[in-house]
Structures are given as C-alpha cells and as structure tokens.
Design a protein around this motif. Sequence first.
Motif, mmCIF file in Angstrom:
data_model
loop_
_atom_site.group_PDB
_atom_site.id
_atom_site.type_symbol
_atom_site.label_atom_id
_atom_site.label_comp_id
_atom_site.label_asym_id
_atom_site.label_seq_id
_atom_site.Cartn_x
_atom_site.Cartn_y
_atom_site.Cartn_z
ATOM 1 N N ASP B 244 24.481 49.809 10.271
ATOM 2 C CA ASP B 244 25.018 50.926 9.488
ATOM 3 C C ASP B 244 25.483 52.060 10.399
ATOM 4 O O ASP B 244 26.554 52.623 10.221
ATOM 5 N N MET B 245 24.643 52.394 11.386
ATOM 6 C CA MET B 245 24.974 53.487 12.299
ATOM 7 C C MET B 245 26.218 53.129 13.116
ATOM 8 O O MET B 245 27.090 53.971 13.347
ATOM 9 N N GLY B 246 26.322 51.868 13.535
ATOM 10 C CA GLY B 246 27.487 51.414 14.300
ATOM 11 C C GLY B 246 28.767 51.554 13.486
ATOM 12 O O GLY B 246 29.779 52.066 13.972
ATOM 13 N N LEU B 247 28.713 51.105 12.224
ATOM 14 C CA LEU B 247 29.903 51.179 11.371
ATOM 15 C C LEU B 247 30.260 52.625 11.058
ATOM 16 O O LEU B 247 31.444 52.986 10.999
ATOM 17 N N LEU B 248 29.247 53.471 10.880
ATOM 18 C CA LEU B 248 29.492 54.887 10.595
ATOM 19 C C LEU B 248 30.195 55.553 11.789
ATOM 20 O O LEU B 248 31.200 56.254 11.627
ATOM 21 N N ALA B 249 29.663 55.292 12.996
ATOM 22 C CA ALA B 249 30.263 55.890 14.195
ATOM 23 C C ALA B 249 31.702 55.412 14.360
ATOM 24 O O ALA B 249 32.606 56.177 14.701
ATOM 25 N N LYS B 250 31.912 54.123 14.061
ATOM 26 C CA LYS B 250 33.251 53.564 14.206
ATOM 27 C C LYS B 250 34.225 54.167 13.187
ATOM 28 O O LYS B 250 35.356 54.528 13.525
ATOM 29 N N ALA B 251 33.758 54.285 11.947
ATOM 30 C CA ALA B 251 34.619 54.869 10.907
ATOM 31 C C ALA B 251 34.981 56.304 11.277
ATOM 32 O O ALA B 251 36.117 56.754 11.060
ATOM 33 N N ALA B 252 34.020 57.041 11.851
ATOM 34 C CA ALA B 252 34.274 58.424 12.254
ATOM 35 C C ALA B 252 35.347 58.471 13.345
ATOM 36 O O ALA B 252 36.246 59.311 13.317
ATOM 37 N N GLN B 253 35.254 57.554 14.295
ATOM 38 C CA GLN B 253 36.259 57.508 15.371
ATOM 39 C C GLN B 253 37.631 57.165 14.819
ATOM 40 O O GLN B 253 38.623 57.804 15.140
ATOM 41 N N ASP B 254 37.667 56.126 13.960
ATOM 42 C CA ASP B 254 38.952 55.678 13.403
ATOM 43 C C ASP B 254 39.620 56.779 12.601
ATOM 44 O O ASP B 254 40.839 56.902 12.586
#
Lengths: 314, 411
Positions: B244-254
């Motif tokens: 979840d944390m990985g996907l959240l960080a990625k969505a924030a970057q994108d």
Amino acid sequence: MQQLALILLNGLVYGLLLFMLSVGLTLIFGMMGVLNLAHASFYMLGAFLAFTVSIRLGFWAALLVVPVLVGTLGAAVERYGLRTVHKHGHLAELLFTFGLAFIIGEVVPLIWGRTPVPYRVPAALDFPLFTVAGNAYPAYRLFMMAVAVAMFLALYLALARTRLGLVVRAALTHPDMVGMLGHDVPKVFTLVFGAGCALAGLAGVIAGNAYTTEPGMARSLGAIVFAVVVMGGLGSIWGALVASLLIGFVQTASISLDMPLGTALTRIGIPVDTAVLGDLWQITIARVAPVVPYLLLILVLALRPRGLMGTRSA
Amino acid sequence: MPTRPMLSIAAALAIFAFAASSLARAEEVVRIAYIDPLSGSLAATGQLGEQHFRFAIDRVNASSAAGPGRRLELVPFDNEVSPEKSLTLLRKAIDDGIRYVTQGNGSSVAFALSDAIAKNNRRAPGQSVMFLNYAAVDPALTNDKCNWWHFRFDADSDMKMRALADYLVSQSQIKKVYLFNPDYSFGQSVERAAQAMLANRRPDLQVVGVERVPLGKVKDFTPYVQKMQAAGADAVITGNWGADMGLLAKAAQDAGYKGLFYTYYMGSSDVIAGAGTGGEGYAQITEYHANLGGPELEAMAAAFQAKYGNAFYYWRVVNEIDMLAAAIKQANSTDPAKVGQVLSTMVQKTPLGEAAMRPDNHQLLQPMFVSSLEPGTKFTFPENKMGFKTISRIEAETQRQPTTCKFQPPA
C-alpha cells in the motif's frame, strides 16, 4: 468544474484498466461458455514474463512477445486439459480452471520468488504528459488507455465484422452445424481460449509495471473482474466496456466525496432516521468507496439479472 | 552367579540412559511460531520478516546464545493477515508443542493472538505460550488490553507519533497536514495520536484532511493523492505499510504531488522504488536505518544483504531474538513462564545503546531515530540513489509514557 474533470479523467483511466483486465474473461465465457477462474493467473503470468523479457529485450519486445507466449500457453491448456474435461460438463471445467489458478499461483513464486519484482515503466513513457488542476498525468497512463481502446476495437471488429468472428459465434450456438460446414470446431475453441489468455497476458504487460508485479497480484485482482463481467452481462464485450466505465466513474467519484452517507441520502430525497444505526450515517462516502463496485453489482443483478448487455438469462 | 549379568545390564542401561539424556540435551530445540502473511497482497512484507527471523536465529544458534546445546528454530505459518486464521494457526502451533509465538503485521491480528494466548495460559498453565510482538504497534496492546505474556519490541504508535510530530512542527514551511491511514485499529490509533499531538502546537499548523483506506485493497491511489493536492496539504502523515505504501508513494510521484510524507514504514525497497527521486525529504521514524553507522551493524546489514539479496530492515527482530536467547540462557529453562520473568526486567546492551523492557507493561524502550531520505548518504538504495539521514535521536528513557496496564505475573 475542475473537480468534475478530474473525476471523469480518473474514472476513465480506472474504467479502461478494468476493461483491459476483464475483456479476456468475457470473451472466453461468451464464445465458449467457460468461466475461466484462472484468468487473473494468466494476467499475473503476463506481468512476470514481461518483467523477464523486458530485462533482456526491452519493454516493446515484451509487449509483442508476452501476449503470444501467454496465448500459446492458454491454447495448450485448452487443447490438452480443458478439452478432455469439457465432456464432463461445466462444473468440471470450472473446477479445472480453479485448480489451474492454484497451480499458476504456486509456480510463479517458485520461479520469481515471493517478493515484488522491479518491473518498471519504460523510460520513454515515464514523464508527465499534461496537468489538470495541479495534478500531473503520466504519459504511461494515456498509453494504457490507448491500448485498452485498441483492444476493444480489435475484438469488436474481429467478432462482428470478419468471417472468423462469424464462425466463432456460430460455433457457440450451433457447434454441430458449423462442424458439418467443414470448420474444425475444437480448433476454434482452442483459438478463442488462447486469445482470451493472450488478452489477460497483454493486460499483465501493461498493468504490471504501473502497479506492483508480485505473486499476490492475481488474488488481489480476483473479485473485481468477475464483478465487471457479471455486471456487463456474461459474454458481452460491449457490456464489459460499459460496466468497467460505470464502476470506474462511480468508484472514483465516491472517493472524492467526503459527505457523510446520511447527509447524501437526505440530499437525494431519502430521509434518514439518524436515531437508528446512529454512527453508521456519519461514515463518509469516500470510506465506503471500495465496496461500491460490489453494491453496484448487486443492484444490477437485482434489477436486471442477465447484466447490462447480457443476452442469456442468468 | 546371577548378579554379574544383572549388574552389567544395569550398567549398560545407565550408560544408555545417560547418553540418551545428553543427546536430548544436545538437541533441545526451542521452536518459535512465526504467524504472519506469507501469501496475498502483503506477502512481501511477511516474507521479509521471515528472512530477518531466520537471519537472527542463525546468529544466536551459531554463538549458542540460548545456552549450550539449545537451538532456536523458526516455524512459519501463513495467516493472510486474518485474525480468524491466526487463531486457528495458534491452536495448531500449541497442539504441536510450540511455546513461543511471534507476529508483527496487523495490530488486529496481535489483539486476537494476545487475547487467545492469555486465555490459553489461564486454562492450561502447563502449556503456557509467550507472545513476542515485533511490529504490531497499537498502544492498547501495552495499555488497556495488556497481557503479561505479550512483549513488544517496537515502539508503539503514540511513541513514534510524538517523535514524528515534534519533527513536523519544527519544519516551519509545513502548514497543512493530511492524515492518511489504513482502516483498522492501528490506523485509527495513528490518526488519533496525530490529531492529539499536532493540536495547539503552532498557530499556523492545521489538519486539512483525515482519511482511511482498507488495508491491501486499493490498487490506484491517484484519486486519494488528488484529494491531498486539492486540500493543499504540504505534508501527509501515514501509517500505511507494505505494498500500500509503495503504491501510494508511486501515485504521489506520478501525479507530481510535492508534499512530504511522514511515515512509519518507508524503508522497504518497493516503497523506495515507488517514491523514486521525488522522495527526497520523506521522513520516517524507526529504530534502525542503514546510515546509523557502527561496524557491527554495518557488518550485519552486509551479511543479511549477501544472504537474502534484500536490504537489512528489521533491526528489532535481531534484538527480539537476542533478548529471547539471553533470557532463556539466564533462566536456564525454556519454560515461557520462567523466561518471561527474566525478560520482564531485561536490559540489553546493543550497538545503538541500551534497550530495556518495561516490567509494568512489557514495552521495550530503545533509542529511536527520525530520519529523512536524502542524496549523498553513505548507504543508498539502488532504486533512487538516496539513503536515510538521521535528523534526531530519541533516547529510550524519554519515550516512557504512563501506562494503564495492570497485569499480574503468573503465580
């Protein structure tokens, strides 16, 4: 206004992704009458194969090669497994694909390990394309949408406008007649199953790097694709598209609504007695967003059991 | 002369019995049930934990830290982060004669296990089980719902939030904070603690959004990131973990989100990969990160990396196993009741300073570190060429909080 544009855009992105994930499933069901419970496993296989191929040959090669690999595997499964089981009826087929999902689910971690693999978005598409209200949209997302639309068009045209599509559709309803006319019906089924699996594999190539490629991805996908396919009407490609977009829009819209349930229901004219179930009405719509696709599914099934665009009755 | 054969038989038996008993002592195995997710969307986190336990156990076995002839052994069980499934597995472990249980992922699971273990130990004192918690950080586990048999080796979420909140308040450019947490007991306690500890700290600091999401269910965090963006949040406090944390960080970057993340669980490689170079300045509160220095820890991290191919992350797992082994040795027993008595007041010297178990609630007090992701550190992640840099060290004793725990040691 900007808020609305964001919701529409996100809904479109998410909806088309759902379509991409579920179209292979609906194709196989529609043309063969087989509910492929291993569909998500082929999707996972596509993502892991794409990771391996992209290391050696790059992403674009993976995009071409992996769907063929997964499709071939699917065709082999149909030819040497499913076809033998077919004569024992639908339950046997269902159990066969159920078992297959478990086998793939165990083989993948044996080969690639249990932790996520570093399958990344290709550098050529890893940049923000445009910005809406301060939110950047990565080019890769647009690419995903384009692939989903291309999948839809190709499938629709192939089934509705070509001779092959005619034979495939006829083989479902009148297999004996199609056989009499000189077509190899079992081969048609192999082709369809292979194509359905290839579409799942393609979805894996495209979505595996946008999200996480890990051995739990098939299981976490599980329920939502069935919700899409059942809601759209089992076997209907148009239905899958409409259902995917509907789920996409409704879910992203509900995430952005911080209004409590009770207030929302009162606004649309349903009075709520807050004395009953007190705190429940204070839960915001955003909090229940993940359940929304399934609520929609139940609603559709209650009002129209064959699904939005389904032809057969459930 | 019937006595002589009898005598020799007796002698032979005595020798045999002696050999058998020394053989049994040579193979005294202390099995530890590891109950955590090993399949499903959070499997990667459980797998990483398992590798750390194997590593830690190999270390103490190599040095016979639990006493001569005693060996620790890990028995993994996959609970799919489900409290119900965990209870079934606990039953199975107890029936198999396992007396030590360790778990960390999900406070909801920890509550269920702690409760069931307390009941088991009341009903069958001869089969008492000890619960070693390495990561479930809901404060209630060492307060209202405490239990003598439960020992926690990670700081609870209130202790962590206090450190994180102090750092956030000191960053004067941050004015709007968004709270984003997983929707179960742990996430709720993070949210409560953040609200309490940020209130009235700085007049220009406000919480602009509070949101919870189901654990391990969301695939695309983009709409959530857009809400953070729309709320104008400069910082997001999040207890999300694993995938979840990985996907959240990625969505924030994108999405090009520029706010900073203040996290509990930033340090695993898939989260770092998700954050990429945009993760600069993201902060975490942990008991360990690779740039704390010290030859002993660096050698350990290198050995772990060489063996498992992953970055060393759970220092507290090594700590937990070291302390358990030392307690077994000191008690000269593998009976959880006796080991627990020793562990209850144990003070352990570690390369980072002293770690002391609190006898009144079994919460370990150890030095904690607020660190942020920066380029140019000694050890960096291959994913984004950045590493964690210590911002502040919080001494063990200063973390002590009053507890509502009232437990009695077993008679």
